[in-house]
Design a protein around this motif. Structure first.
Motif, short mmCIF file in Angstrom:
data_model
loop_
_atom_site.label_atom_id
_atom_site.label_comp_id
_atom_site.label_asym_id
_atom_site.label_seq_id
_atom_site.Cartn_x
_atom_site.Cartn_y
_atom_site.Cartn_z
N THR A 83 -0.60 10.88 0.34
CA THR A 83 -1.93 11.47 0.18
C THR A 83 -1.91 12.71 -0.70
OG1 THR A 83 -1.70 12.81 2.19
CG2 THR A 83 -2.68 10.60 2.42
N GLU A 118 -4.99 11.78 -2.41
CA GLU A 118 -6.15 12.64 -2.40
C GLU A 118 -5.96 13.88 -3.26
OE1 GLU A 118 -7.10 13.69 1.58
OE2 GLU A 118 -7.19 11.62 2.31
N THR A 146 -8.96 5.63 -5.30
CA THR A 146 -10.31 5.72 -4.74
C THR A 146 -10.50 6.94 -3.84
OG1 THR A 146 -9.65 4.30 -2.90
CG2 THR A 146 -10.63 3.23 -4.82
N GLN A 147 -9.40 7.53 -3.36
CA GLN A 147 -9.49 8.66 -2.44
C GLN A 147 -9.27 10.01 -3.13
OE1 GLN A 147 -10.33 7.93 0.80
NE2 GLN A 147 -10.42 5.85 -0.03
N PHE A 185 -13.10 7.27 -8.05
CA PHE A 185 -13.05 8.36 -7.07
C PHE A 185 -14.30 9.24 -7.16
CE2 PHE A 185 -10.61 9.45 -10.90
CZ PHE A 185 -11.34 10.53 -11.36
N LYS A 240 -9.45 13.48 -4.62
CA LYS A 240 -10.40 14.57 -4.51
C LYS A 240 -10.01 15.76 -5.38
CE LYS A 240 -11.84 13.38 0.21
NZ LYS A 240 -11.07 12.12 0.26
N THR A 270 0.83 -1.19 0.00
CA THR A 270 0.00 0.00 0.00
C THR A 270 0.87 1.25 0.00
OG1 THR A 270 -0.11 -0.01 2.41
CG2 THR A 270 -1.87 -1.17 1.21
N SER A 302 -2.99 4.35 -3.73
CA SER A 302 -4.37 4.18 -3.30
C SER A 302 -4.83 5.21 -2.26
CB SER A 302 -4.56 2.77 -2.73
OG SER A 302 -3.67 2.53 -1.66
N MET A 303 -3.90 5.88 -1.58
CA MET A 303 -4.28 6.88 -0.57
C MET A 303 -4.23 8.30 -1.11
SD MET A 303 -5.04 5.00 1.95
CE MET A 303 -5.25 6.25 3.22
#
Length: 590
Positions: A359, A383, A405-406, A429, A408, A355, A380-381
């Motif tokens: 971010t 943002e 997926t995170q 996302f 933004k 992982t 995956s983390m």
């Protein structure tokens, strides 16, 4: 048995004399009770912050007052006010403090002490003081201590958020050998720092950001061998960072943002193996980032943005498994962006299910080239991802977003990139910001935007998109504060530009750009809170009456209106009184 009894009595005595209790046995000492009652009677307390201070009732039971269980002396006093400025608790005099001779901890937060000019002299008469915090107390004056200061017992000193002090830091502050923590943030202290002698052998935390020192880093700073936390951001620190330091080996936190540092990054900094936070943003640092940065195995946060750093991206950064925030934006980095991802395992923690802890990744405003590597899709983390204003090229596919997926915030404008995804692609996302101006997105409208339920800022300008804007997007656009569809090939009419009912006239600015397309029909009506609207270089026709005169009650917030380069006709109606905020209006070419 006697030995056991004596032992128990000794143990009990030790506990009683070394433990602090909120409520003491018996009552407050008379002189200390009277001192606190004097404060209660004279304080300006419109919000009744000190409502628990009942005159005649044992002061050891008052909120914020702590007494020693055995001696009954007040040893801790905490007064907090979290009200708006006009309702602050105000204390005009601190002379009552001199009666609290055993006070060890004094914390006063957001209390107006602007008229208590003698505060320093009074506190200097408290010989047992260990912790002193006068946070956001409107202090504006530090009277020089003519006699010997009595602060040798201090372990913590916090004068932060007293932004009107506007004086040099008193020399005695730098001669407190037991001081562990010093917080002078937002005080508007002026420089330069004291040259010495300095005795801060116990200091672990030094915070002095947002001041006006306007000087170089003091040499004694590099001799503080217990220092762990350093903040000197936005304080006019200039010149070079000292190239050698054998003592700053325990640093965990460095924040020197928005200064005028103009050296290279010194190699000693890469030797701080406990370093977790490094912020050098907004300086004039030059040179390259050394591969020695891989030694920072504990690092979580790196911000080197807005400098003059050059060379290739330091690909060893990808081996820093704990890294969560990385910003290298606004520099002169060049070379292939894949250098940062040259190994598929970069930014992925080995042994933790492969992982990533990253971010936020910002690489915008550099000179990076090459194609965006697919391994980005494994973060995956992530943002916040920003790569705008580089020289990237190539195709971006669904694989580039496979595990994001995170995500933004995605900023990637001003590159030569092509988005190639299936017509029915559903991104993993839910983004708030998607800014990809200049990408080759068309010719069809990007249907995947329909899945984005939290979107606030959208820029798909200059995207080679043809045809009508789907009805579903106009419905979605009511929640978008910044919308840029300009420089495409859109046709058809623009419906009413609405905004959510929950805004109730607030939440702006709301900015809409539809210029340089082939939109036609009448000018669209707009919501009252739109602040900027560009409809230029289209084929809008008919007149201005419906658009301008439909406004009611003079509540429209529009400031900038660009209608140039259309096919508008009819006379200009006299309805400008309905647009009180309008400062720029372009009707050129009608």
């Amino acid at each position: 048995m006697k030995v056991l009894a004596i032992t128990l009595w000794v143990l009990l005595f030790f506990i009683l004399t070394n433990t602090k209790f909120v409520v003491c046995v018996g009552i407050c000492r008379d002189n200390e009770q009277q001192a606190l009652e004097t404060l209660k009677k004279k304080v300006y307390d419109p919000s009744e912050i000190l409502s628990s201070w009942v005159v005649g009732k044992d002061c050891c039971e008052w909120e914020g007052v702590v007494c020693n269980n055995l001696t009954r002396h007040v040893i801790e006093l905490s007064i907090y006010s979290d009200q708006i400025e006009s309702r602050y608790l105000r204390i005009n005099n601190l002379e009552w403090l001199t009666s609290l001779s055993s006070l060890e901890n004094l914390e006063i937060e957001s209390v107006d002490l602007s008229k208590a000019n003698e505060w320093l002299q009074v506190i200097n008469m408290l010989p047992s003081l260990v912790d002193l915090r006068l946070y956001n107390c409107s202090l504006h004056h530090i009277t020089p201590l003519l006699d010997y200061h009595n602060f040798s017992s201090l372990k913590s000193l916090d004068l932060s958020m007293n932004y009107k002090l506007n004086s040099s830091v008193p020399k005695w502050v730098f001669n407190l050998p037991n001081l562990v923590s010093l917080d002078l943030n937002y005080c508007n202290f002026t420089g330069p720092f004291s040259d010495g002698p300095v005795n801060l052998t116990s200091l672990t935390t030094f915070k002095a950001s947002r001041n006006s020192f306007n000087c170089r880093l003091p040499k004694w700073l590099f001799d503080l061998n217990n220092l762990e936390h350093l903040e000197l951001g936005a304080s006019g620190i200039e010149g070079a960072i000292q190239s050698k330091s054998r003592n700053l080996t325990k640093l965990k936190y460095i924040d020197l943002y928005e200064n005028d540092l103009n050296s290279t990054i010194p190699n000693w900094l890469y030797g701080c193996k406990d370093l977790e936070h490094l912020n050098l943003d907004g300086n004039h640092l030059e040179g390259t980032v050394s591969s020695l940065i891989s030694n920072l195995s504990s690092i979580i946060y790196i911000d080197l943005s807005d400098n003059m750093l050059s060379g290739k991206l330091p690909n060893v950064i990808g081996k820093l498994g704990k890294l969560g925030y990385l910003s290298l934006s606004e520099n002169l980095f060049e070379g292939d962006i894949s250098e940062l991802f040259n190994v598929r395992s970069n930014f992925l923690s080995v042994g933790l299910g492969n992982t990533s802890s990253l971010t936020s990744l910002s690489l915008d405003d550099n000179k990076l080239t090459g194609a965006l590597p697919e391994s980005v899709g494994q973060l995956s983390m992530l943002e916040d991802f920003s790569i705008s204003n580089n020289r990237l090229e190539g195709v971006v596919t669904e694989s580039h977003f496979s595990k994001l997926t995170q995500l933004k915030l995605f900023y990637a404008s001003r590159n030569n990139l092509t988005l190639k995804v299936s017509r029915n692609w559903i991104p993993p996302f839910q983004a708030t910001d998607i800014v990809i101006s200049g990408w080759n997105i068309g010719p069809l409208f990007p249907m995947w935007l329909r899945t984005q339920k939290r979107i606030v800022n959208v820029d798909i300008s200059d995207g080679g998109i043809h045809g009508e804007v789907p009805t579903w997007f106009w419905n979605l656009s009511s929640q978008i504060r910044f919308l840029n569809l300009s420089h495409n090939h859109f046709v058809g009419e623009v419906p009413i530009i609405s905004t959510p009912s929950w805004t109730d006239g607030h939440g702006g600015p709301w900015t809409m750009y539809f210029g340089s397309n082939n939109f036609s029909g009448p000018l669209p009506l707009i919501s009252t809170i739109v602040t900027e609207l560009d409809l230029s270089n289209n084929s809008f026709s008919k007149g201005l009456s419906n658009f301008l005169c439909e406004a009611k009650n003079g509540s429209y917030k529009l400031e900038i209106l660009n209608l140039g380069g259309n096919d508008l006709s009819e006379e200009i109606p006299d309805c400008w009184m309905n647009w009180p905020e309008l400062t720029v209006c372009n009707l050129e070419g009608q």
